[in-house]
Design a protein around this motif. Structure first.
Motif, mmCIF file in Angstrom:
data_model
loop_
_atom_site.group_PDB
_atom_site.id
_atom_site.type_symbol
_atom_site.label_atom_id
_atom_site.label_comp_id
_atom_site.label_asym_id
_atom_site.label_seq_id
_atom_site.Cartn_x
_atom_site.Cartn_y
_atom_site.Cartn_z
ATOM 1 N N VAL A 204 1.005 -0.999 -0.180
ATOM 2 C CA VAL A 204 0.155 -0.077 0.085
ATOM 3 C C VAL A 204 0.742 1.191 0.132
ATOM 4 N N ARG A 205 1.960 1.162 0.872
ATOM 5 C CA ARG A 205 3.021 2.192 1.054
ATOM 6 C C ARG A 205 3.443 2.461 -0.403
ATOM 7 N N THR A 206 4.024 1.222 -1.215
ATOM 8 C CA THR A 206 4.533 1.623 -2.477
ATOM 9 C C THR A 206 3.598 2.112 -3.676
ATOM 10 N N ALA A 207 2.133 1.729 -3.414
ATOM 11 C CA ALA A 207 1.413 2.318 -4.392
ATOM 12 C C ALA A 207 1.041 3.606 -4.373
ATOM 13 N N THR A 208 1.047 3.878 -3.087
ATOM 14 C CA THR A 208 1.003 5.517 -2.548
ATOM 15 C C THR A 208 2.251 6.306 -3.209
ATOM 16 N N ALA A 209 3.359 5.465 -3.154
ATOM 17 C CA ALA A 209 4.825 6.264 -3.259
ATOM 18 C C ALA A 209 4.723 6.572 -4.729
ATOM 19 N N LYS A 210 4.114 5.617 -5.472
ATOM 20 C CA LYS A 210 4.287 5.814 -7.000
ATOM 21 C C LYS A 210 3.231 6.708 -7.545
ATOM 22 N N GLY A 211 2.378 7.379 -6.612
ATOM 23 C CA GLY A 211 1.633 8.601 -7.180
ATOM 24 C C GLY A 211 0.233 8.198 -7.483
ATOM 25 N N GLN A 212 -0.109 6.722 -7.324
ATOM 26 C CA GLN A 212 -1.480 6.618 -7.770
ATOM 27 C C GLN A 212 -2.594 7.195 -6.693
ATOM 28 N N VAL A 213 -3.843 7.570 -7.507
ATOM 29 C CA VAL A 213 -4.839 8.166 -6.607
ATOM 30 C C VAL A 213 -5.087 7.586 -5.339
ATOM 31 N N ARG A 214 -5.463 8.318 -4.663
ATOM 32 C CA ARG A 214 -5.627 7.855 -3.354
ATOM 33 C C ARG A 214 -6.823 6.887 -3.091
ATOM 34 N N ARG A 215 -7.593 6.960 -3.746
ATOM 35 C CA ARG A 215 -9.043 6.424 -3.982
ATOM 36 C C ARG A 215 -8.731 5.000 -4.445
ATOM 37 N N LEU A 216 -8.036 4.857 -5.418
ATOM 38 C CA LEU A 216 -7.664 3.668 -5.944
ATOM 39 C C LEU A 216 -6.868 2.701 -5.090
ATOM 40 N N VAL A 217 -5.971 3.617 -4.296
ATOM 41 C CA VAL A 217 -4.903 2.864 -3.500
ATOM 42 C C VAL A 217 -5.781 2.185 -2.425
ATOM 43 N N VAL A 218 -6.811 2.956 -1.842
ATOM 44 C CA VAL A 218 -7.537 2.384 -0.567
ATOM 45 C C VAL A 218 -8.663 1.399 -1.144
ATOM 46 N N TRP A 219 -9.369 1.390 -2.124
ATOM 47 C CA TRP A 219 -10.216 0.450 -2.654
ATOM 48 C C TRP A 219 -9.667 -0.792 -3.322
ATOM 49 N N ARG A 220 -8.582 -0.606 -4.398
ATOM 50 C CA ARG A 220 -8.078 -1.651 -5.103
ATOM 51 C C ARG A 220 -7.055 -2.349 -4.110
ATOM 52 N N HIS A 221 -6.147 -1.590 -3.666
ATOM 53 C CA HIS A 221 -5.020 -2.497 -2.880
ATOM 54 C C HIS A 221 -5.341 -2.657 -1.598
ATOM 55 N N ALA A 222 -5.850 -1.809 -0.891
ATOM 56 C CA ALA A 222 -6.081 -2.017 0.770
ATOM 57 C C ALA A 222 -7.330 -2.772 0.934
ATOM 58 N N PHE A 223 -8.604 -2.366 0.325
ATOM 59 C CA PHE A 223 -9.914 -2.948 0.688
ATOM 60 C C PHE A 223 -9.966 -4.341 0.234
ATOM 61 N N ARG A 224 -9.563 -4.594 -1.033
ATOM 62 C CA ARG A 224 -9.645 -5.919 -1.508
ATOM 63 C C ARG A 224 -8.902 -7.090 -0.701
ATOM 64 N N ASN A 225 -7.798 -6.368 -0.060
ATOM 65 C CA ASN A 225 -7.101 -7.486 0.885
ATOM 66 C C ASN A 225 -7.581 -7.385 2.325
ATOM 67 N N ALA A 226 -8.360 -6.638 2.590
ATOM 68 C CA ALA A 226 -8.995 -6.679 3.730
ATOM 69 C C ALA A 226 -10.282 -7.379 4.181
ATOM 70 N N LEU A 227 -10.796 -7.653 2.686
ATOM 71 C CA LEU A 227 -12.246 -8.248 2.503
ATOM 72 C C LEU A 227 -12.439 -9.505 3.267
ATOM 73 N N ILE A 228 -11.373 -10.307 3.507
ATOM 74 C CA ILE A 228 -11.446 -11.736 4.066
ATOM 75 C C ILE A 228 -12.292 -11.778 5.623
ATOM 76 N N PRO A 229 -11.537 -10.702 6.511
ATOM 77 C CA PRO A 229 -12.350 -10.890 7.777
ATOM 78 C C PRO A 229 -13.622 -10.146 7.655
ATOM 79 N N VAL A 230 -13.888 -9.293 6.647
ATOM 80 C CA VAL A 230 -15.156 -8.571 6.474
ATOM 81 C C VAL A 230 -16.222 -9.555 5.999
ATOM 82 N N VAL A 231 -15.781 -10.360 5.157
ATOM 83 C CA VAL A 231 -16.871 -11.394 4.416
ATOM 84 C C VAL A 231 -16.961 -12.540 5.709
#
Length: 305
Positions: A204-231
Protein backbone atom coordinates in the motif's frame (compact mmCIF):
# COMPACT_ATOMS: atom_id res chain seq x y z
CA UNK A 1 -12.67 -27.05 -5.53
CA UNK A 2 -14.81 -30.04 -6.55
CA UNK A 3 -13.11 -32.25 -3.96
CA UNK A 4 -13.69 -29.61 -1.30
CA UNK A 5 -17.39 -29.34 -2.15
CA UNK A 6 -17.81 -33.13 -2.10
CA UNK A 7 -16.02 -33.35 1.26
CA UNK A 8 -18.14 -30.49 2.57
CA UNK A 9 -21.33 -32.20 1.39
CA UNK A 10 -20.39 -35.43 3.18
CA UNK A 11 -19.54 -33.51 6.35
CA UNK A 12 -22.85 -31.63 6.08
CA UNK A 13 -24.78 -34.90 5.97
CA UNK A 14 -23.02 -36.04 9.16
CA UNK A 15 -23.78 -32.71 10.84
CA UNK A 16 -27.44 -32.85 9.81
CA UNK A 17 -27.73 -36.43 11.04
CA UNK A 18 -26.28 -35.52 14.44
CA UNK A 19 -28.48 -32.43 14.60
CA UNK A 20 -31.68 -34.35 13.85
CA UNK A 21 -30.78 -36.87 16.56
CA UNK A 22 -30.14 -34.10 19.12
CA UNK A 23 -33.24 -32.07 18.26
CA UNK A 24 -35.47 -35.15 18.14
CA UNK A 25 -34.28 -36.27 21.58
CA UNK A 26 -34.63 -32.81 23.13
CA UNK A 27 -38.12 -32.01 21.84
CA UNK A 28 -39.46 -35.47 22.65
CA UNK A 29 -38.04 -35.43 26.16
CA UNK A 30 -39.31 -31.90 26.87
CA UNK A 31 -42.89 -32.95 27.61
CA UNK A 32 -46.04 -34.63 26.39
CA UNK A 33 -48.05 -32.67 23.77
CA UNK A 34 -51.10 -34.87 24.30
CA UNK A 35 -51.96 -33.19 27.59
CA UNK A 36 -51.83 -29.79 25.87
CA UNK A 37 -54.15 -30.81 23.07
CA UNK A 38 -56.79 -32.70 25.05
CA UNK A 39 -59.18 -31.26 27.65
CA UNK A 40 -57.94 -31.46 31.25
CA UNK A 41 -60.73 -33.92 32.13
CA UNK A 42 -59.91 -36.36 29.29
CA UNK A 43 -60.05 -39.98 30.44
CA UNK A 44 -56.88 -42.14 30.54
CA UNK A 45 -58.32 -44.24 27.70
CA UNK A 46 -58.79 -41.16 25.52
CA UNK A 47 -55.24 -39.96 26.30
CA UNK A 48 -53.79 -43.39 25.47
CA UNK A 49 -55.74 -43.62 22.21
CA UNK A 50 -54.68 -40.12 21.14
CA UNK A 51 -51.06 -40.85 22.01
CA UNK A 52 -51.18 -44.07 19.95
CA UNK A 53 -52.71 -42.17 17.02
CA UNK A 54 -49.76 -39.73 17.06
CA UNK A 55 -47.29 -42.59 17.35
CA UNK A 56 -46.02 -41.33 20.71
CA UNK A 57 -46.49 -44.62 22.55
CA UNK A 58 -43.49 -46.29 20.89
CA UNK A 59 -39.97 -46.24 22.43
CA UNK A 60 -37.86 -43.20 21.49
CA UNK A 61 -35.33 -45.08 19.27
CA UNK A 62 -38.16 -46.58 17.20
CA UNK A 63 -39.77 -43.17 16.82
CA UNK A 64 -36.44 -41.66 15.76
CA UNK A 65 -35.87 -44.40 13.17
CA UNK A 66 -39.37 -43.80 11.81
CA UNK A 67 -38.77 -40.03 11.77
CA UNK A 68 -35.40 -40.38 10.01
CA UNK A 69 -36.81 -42.72 7.38
CA UNK A 70 -39.51 -40.19 6.54
CA UNK A 71 -37.17 -37.17 6.79
CA UNK A 72 -34.86 -38.47 4.04
CA UNK A 73 -37.95 -38.34 1.83
CA UNK A 74 -38.58 -34.71 2.91
CA UNK A 75 -41.51 -35.79 5.08
CA UNK A 76 -41.30 -34.35 8.60
CA UNK A 77 -44.82 -35.38 9.49
CA UNK A 78 -47.96 -33.39 10.16
CA UNK A 79 -48.20 -30.49 12.57
CA UNK A 80 -49.84 -31.65 15.80
CA UNK A 81 -51.30 -28.20 16.37
CA UNK A 82 -52.35 -27.12 12.85
CA UNK A 83 -52.88 -30.47 11.12
CA UNK A 84 -50.85 -29.47 8.05
CA UNK A 85 -47.56 -30.89 6.69
CA UNK A 86 -44.75 -29.49 8.86
CA UNK A 87 -42.35 -28.87 5.98
CA UNK A 88 -45.03 -26.99 4.04
CA UNK A 89 -45.61 -24.70 7.04
CA UNK A 90 -41.86 -24.04 7.27
CA UNK A 91 -41.58 -23.40 3.52
CA UNK A 92 -44.51 -20.98 3.76
CA UNK A 93 -42.83 -18.90 6.51
CA UNK A 94 -39.24 -19.11 5.24
CA UNK A 95 -39.50 -16.35 2.56
CA UNK A 96 -40.55 -13.80 5.21
CA UNK A 97 -37.52 -14.66 7.35
CA UNK A 98 -35.17 -14.53 4.36
CA UNK A 99 -36.62 -11.16 3.34
CA UNK A 100 -36.06 -9.73 6.82
CA UNK A 101 -32.56 -11.23 7.11
CA UNK A 102 -31.55 -10.20 3.59
CA UNK A 103 -32.59 -6.57 4.01
CA UNK A 104 -30.99 -6.29 7.45
CA UNK A 105 -27.64 -7.65 6.28
CA UNK A 106 -27.76 -5.62 3.03
CA UNK A 107 -28.39 -2.33 4.86
CA UNK A 108 -25.72 -3.18 7.43
CA UNK A 109 -23.16 -3.88 4.67
CA UNK A 110 -24.06 -0.77 2.65
CA UNK A 111 -23.67 1.44 5.73
CA UNK A 112 -21.13 -0.46 7.81
CA UNK A 113 -18.37 -1.14 5.29
CA UNK A 114 -17.95 2.49 4.10
CA UNK A 115 -18.12 3.72 7.71
CA UNK A 116 -15.47 1.16 8.73
CA UNK A 117 -13.21 2.28 5.90
CA UNK A 118 -13.79 5.93 6.81
CA UNK A 119 -12.83 5.39 10.46
CA UNK A 120 -9.65 3.59 9.38
CA UNK A 121 -8.66 6.40 7.01
CA UNK A 122 -9.47 9.05 9.66
CA UNK A 123 -7.87 7.16 12.51
CA UNK A 124 -7.95 8.97 15.90
CA UNK A 125 -10.03 11.80 14.43
CA UNK A 126 -13.38 13.04 15.71
CA UNK A 127 -15.10 10.98 12.97
CA UNK A 128 -13.29 7.85 14.15
CA UNK A 129 -14.21 8.44 17.78
CA UNK A 130 -17.87 9.24 17.09
CA UNK A 131 -18.53 6.38 14.65
CA UNK A 132 -16.66 3.81 16.77
CA UNK A 133 -18.58 4.90 19.88
CA UNK A 134 -21.91 4.66 18.07
CA UNK A 135 -20.94 1.23 16.70
CA UNK A 136 -20.11 0.05 20.20
CA UNK A 137 -23.44 1.36 21.53
CA UNK A 138 -25.35 -0.35 18.72
CA UNK A 139 -23.60 -3.66 19.32
CA UNK A 140 -24.06 -3.49 23.09
CA UNK A 141 -27.75 -2.57 23.12
CA UNK A 142 -30.11 -5.57 23.44
CA UNK A 143 -32.17 -6.20 20.31
CA UNK A 144 -35.42 -6.61 22.25
CA UNK A 145 -34.98 -3.20 23.94
CA UNK A 146 -34.30 -1.44 20.65
CA UNK A 147 -37.35 -3.14 19.13
CA UNK A 148 -39.71 -2.14 21.91
CA UNK A 149 -38.38 1.43 22.10
CA UNK A 150 -38.66 1.89 18.32
CA UNK A 151 -42.30 0.74 18.45
CA UNK A 152 -43.09 3.18 21.26
CA UNK A 153 -41.37 6.07 19.46
CA UNK A 154 -42.15 5.59 15.76
CA UNK A 155 -45.45 3.69 15.92
CA UNK A 156 -47.15 4.82 19.14
CA UNK A 157 -45.94 8.41 19.67
CA UNK A 158 -45.12 9.68 16.18
CA UNK A 159 -47.41 7.27 14.26
CA UNK A 160 -45.00 7.23 11.33
CA UNK A 161 -44.71 3.47 10.92
CA UNK A 162 -46.79 0.35 11.64
CA UNK A 163 -45.86 -1.41 14.86
CA UNK A 164 -46.27 -4.97 13.56
CA UNK A 165 -47.30 -7.19 10.68
CA UNK A 166 -46.13 -7.35 7.08
CA UNK A 167 -47.28 -6.61 3.56
CA UNK A 168 -45.78 -3.22 2.71
CA UNK A 169 -42.32 -1.67 2.69
CA UNK A 170 -43.26 0.37 5.76
CA UNK A 171 -43.69 -2.84 7.76
CA UNK A 172 -40.04 -3.69 7.06
CA UNK A 173 -38.55 -0.47 8.41
CA UNK A 174 -38.70 -1.09 12.16
CA UNK A 175 -37.65 -4.79 12.23
CA UNK A 176 -34.91 -4.23 9.64
CA UNK A 177 -33.72 -1.12 11.48
CA UNK A 178 -33.62 -2.99 14.79
CA UNK A 179 -31.53 -5.82 13.37
CA UNK A 180 -29.34 -3.46 11.34
CA UNK A 181 -28.42 -1.39 14.38
CA UNK A 182 -26.99 -4.47 16.05
CA UNK A 183 -25.24 -5.79 12.92
CA UNK A 184 -23.78 -2.38 12.07
CA UNK A 185 -21.62 -2.20 15.17
CA UNK A 186 -19.73 -5.42 14.51
CA UNK A 187 -19.29 -4.72 10.81
CA UNK A 188 -17.88 -1.21 11.36
CA UNK A 189 -15.39 -2.43 13.95
CA UNK A 190 -14.20 -5.44 11.91
CA UNK A 191 -13.86 -3.36 8.71
CA UNK A 192 -11.93 -0.68 10.61
CA UNK A 193 -9.52 -3.20 12.16
CA UNK A 194 -8.96 -5.04 8.85
CA UNK A 195 -8.29 -1.79 6.99
CA UNK A 196 -5.87 -0.52 9.64
CA UNK A 197 -3.96 -3.79 9.30
CA UNK A 198 -3.48 -3.50 5.54
CA UNK A 199 -3.03 0.26 5.28
CA UNK A 200 0.40 -0.07 6.89
CA UNK A 201 1.52 -2.86 4.54
CA UNK A 202 4.45 -2.26 2.18
CA UNK A 203 2.44 -2.73 -1.03
CA UNK A 204 0.00 0.00 0.00
CA UNK A 205 2.84 2.38 0.83
CA UNK A 206 4.51 1.48 -2.51
CA UNK A 207 1.32 2.18 -4.46
CA UNK A 208 0.99 5.53 -2.69
CA UNK A 209 4.66 6.37 -3.35
CA UNK A 210 4.15 5.68 -7.07
CA UNK A 211 1.63 8.50 -7.15
CA UNK A 212 -1.53 6.46 -7.61
CA UNK A 213 -4.80 8.16 -6.80
CA UNK A 214 -5.63 7.77 -3.11
CA UNK A 215 -9.08 6.39 -3.89
CA UNK A 216 -7.60 3.61 -6.06
CA UNK A 217 -4.99 2.76 -3.42
CA UNK A 218 -7.67 2.45 -0.76
CA UNK A 219 -10.28 0.45 -2.67
CA UNK A 220 -8.13 -1.57 -5.10
CA UNK A 221 -5.08 -2.40 -3.00
CA UNK A 222 -6.12 -2.04 0.64
CA UNK A 223 -9.82 -2.87 0.74
CA UNK A 224 -9.57 -5.97 -1.45
CA UNK A 225 -6.95 -7.44 0.88
CA UNK A 226 -9.03 -6.56 3.93
CA UNK A 227 -12.12 -8.30 2.61
CA UNK A 228 -11.61 -11.77 4.12
CA UNK A 229 -12.32 -10.76 7.75
CA UNK A 230 -15.16 -8.53 6.51
CA UNK A 231 -16.74 -11.43 4.59
CA UNK A 232 -16.31 -13.63 7.66
CA UNK A 233 -18.16 -11.06 9.75
CA UNK A 234 -20.97 -10.84 7.17
CA UNK A 235 -21.28 -14.63 7.26
CA UNK A 236 -21.46 -14.57 11.06
CA UNK A 237 -24.12 -11.89 10.93
CA UNK A 238 -26.15 -13.91 8.43
CA UNK A 239 -26.03 -16.84 10.83
CA UNK A 240 -27.15 -14.60 13.70
CA UNK A 241 -30.05 -13.16 11.73
CA UNK A 242 -31.24 -16.54 10.43
CA UNK A 243 -30.82 -18.36 13.72
CA UNK A 244 -31.67 -15.52 16.08
CA UNK A 245 -34.55 -13.79 14.34
CA UNK A 246 -36.94 -15.22 16.93
CA UNK A 247 -36.87 -12.12 19.14
CA UNK A 248 -37.32 -9.63 16.31
CA UNK A 249 -40.09 -11.60 14.63
CA UNK A 250 -41.91 -12.01 17.93
CA UNK A 251 -41.68 -8.32 18.88
CA UNK A 252 -42.91 -7.10 15.48
CA UNK A 253 -45.34 -10.00 14.85
CA UNK A 254 -43.40 -10.71 11.68
CA UNK A 255 -44.85 -13.87 10.06
CA UNK A 256 -41.51 -15.62 9.69
CA UNK A 257 -39.96 -18.92 10.61
CA UNK A 258 -38.75 -17.72 14.02
CA UNK A 259 -42.26 -16.87 15.19
CA UNK A 260 -43.58 -20.18 13.86
CA UNK A 261 -40.85 -22.02 15.79
CA UNK A 262 -41.62 -20.21 19.04
CA UNK A 263 -45.31 -21.12 18.80
CA UNK A 264 -44.39 -24.70 17.90
CA UNK A 265 -42.08 -25.01 20.92
CA UNK A 266 -44.78 -23.69 23.26
CA UNK A 267 -47.28 -26.18 21.82
CA UNK A 268 -44.71 -29.00 21.75
CA UNK A 269 -45.44 -29.36 18.05
CA UNK A 270 -42.54 -31.74 17.39
CA UNK A 271 -42.82 -32.05 13.59
CA UNK A 272 -42.76 -28.26 13.04
CA UNK A 273 -39.80 -27.77 15.41
CA UNK A 274 -37.81 -30.53 13.72
CA UNK A 275 -38.61 -29.28 10.22
CA UNK A 276 -37.76 -25.69 11.19
CA UNK A 277 -34.43 -26.59 12.77
CA UNK A 278 -33.56 -28.73 9.74
CA UNK A 279 -34.34 -25.85 7.35
CA UNK A 280 -32.28 -23.35 9.37
CA UNK A 281 -29.37 -25.83 9.58
CA UNK A 282 -29.42 -26.26 5.80
CA UNK A 283 -29.33 -22.48 5.31
CA UNK A 284 -26.45 -22.05 7.76
CA UNK A 285 -24.46 -24.81 6.06
CA UNK A 286 -25.01 -23.07 2.71
CA UNK A 287 -23.88 -19.72 4.17
CA UNK A 288 -20.76 -21.29 5.69
CA UNK A 289 -19.88 -22.98 2.40
CA UNK A 290 -20.31 -19.74 0.44
CA UNK A 291 -18.10 -17.87 2.93
CA UNK A 292 -15.36 -20.51 2.67
CA UNK A 293 -15.50 -20.55 -1.14
CA UNK A 294 -15.31 -16.75 -1.21
CA UNK A 295 -11.95 -16.92 0.62
CA UNK A 296 -10.37 -18.69 -2.37
CA UNK A 297 -11.90 -16.14 -4.74
CA UNK A 298 -10.69 -13.15 -2.72
CA UNK A 299 -7.21 -14.54 -2.11
CA UNK A 300 -5.87 -17.15 -4.59
CA UNK A 301 -3.28 -18.17 -1.98
CA UNK A 302 -6.07 -19.68 0.11
CA UNK A 303 -6.39 -23.37 -0.74
CA UNK A 304 -9.60 -25.32 -0.19
CA UNK A 305 -8.02 -28.67 -1.02
Amino acid sequence: MARYLVRRAVLSVVVLLALTMLVFAMVNLSGDPVRLLLPPDASPETVAAFRARLGLDDPLPIRYARFLGAAVQADFGTSIQLGEPALALVAERLPATLTLAGWAVLVAVVLGVPLGVLTALRRDSAWDTAITALALVGQSTPVFWVGVMSILLFAVELRWLPSSGSGTAAHLVLPVGTLTLFLLGGLVRVTRTAMLDVLDRAYVRTATAKGQVRRLVVWRHAFRNALIPVVTQIGLQMRFVLGGSVITETIFAWPGLGRLMVNAVYARDYPVVEAGVFAVALLLIAVNTLVDVSYAWLNPKVSLA
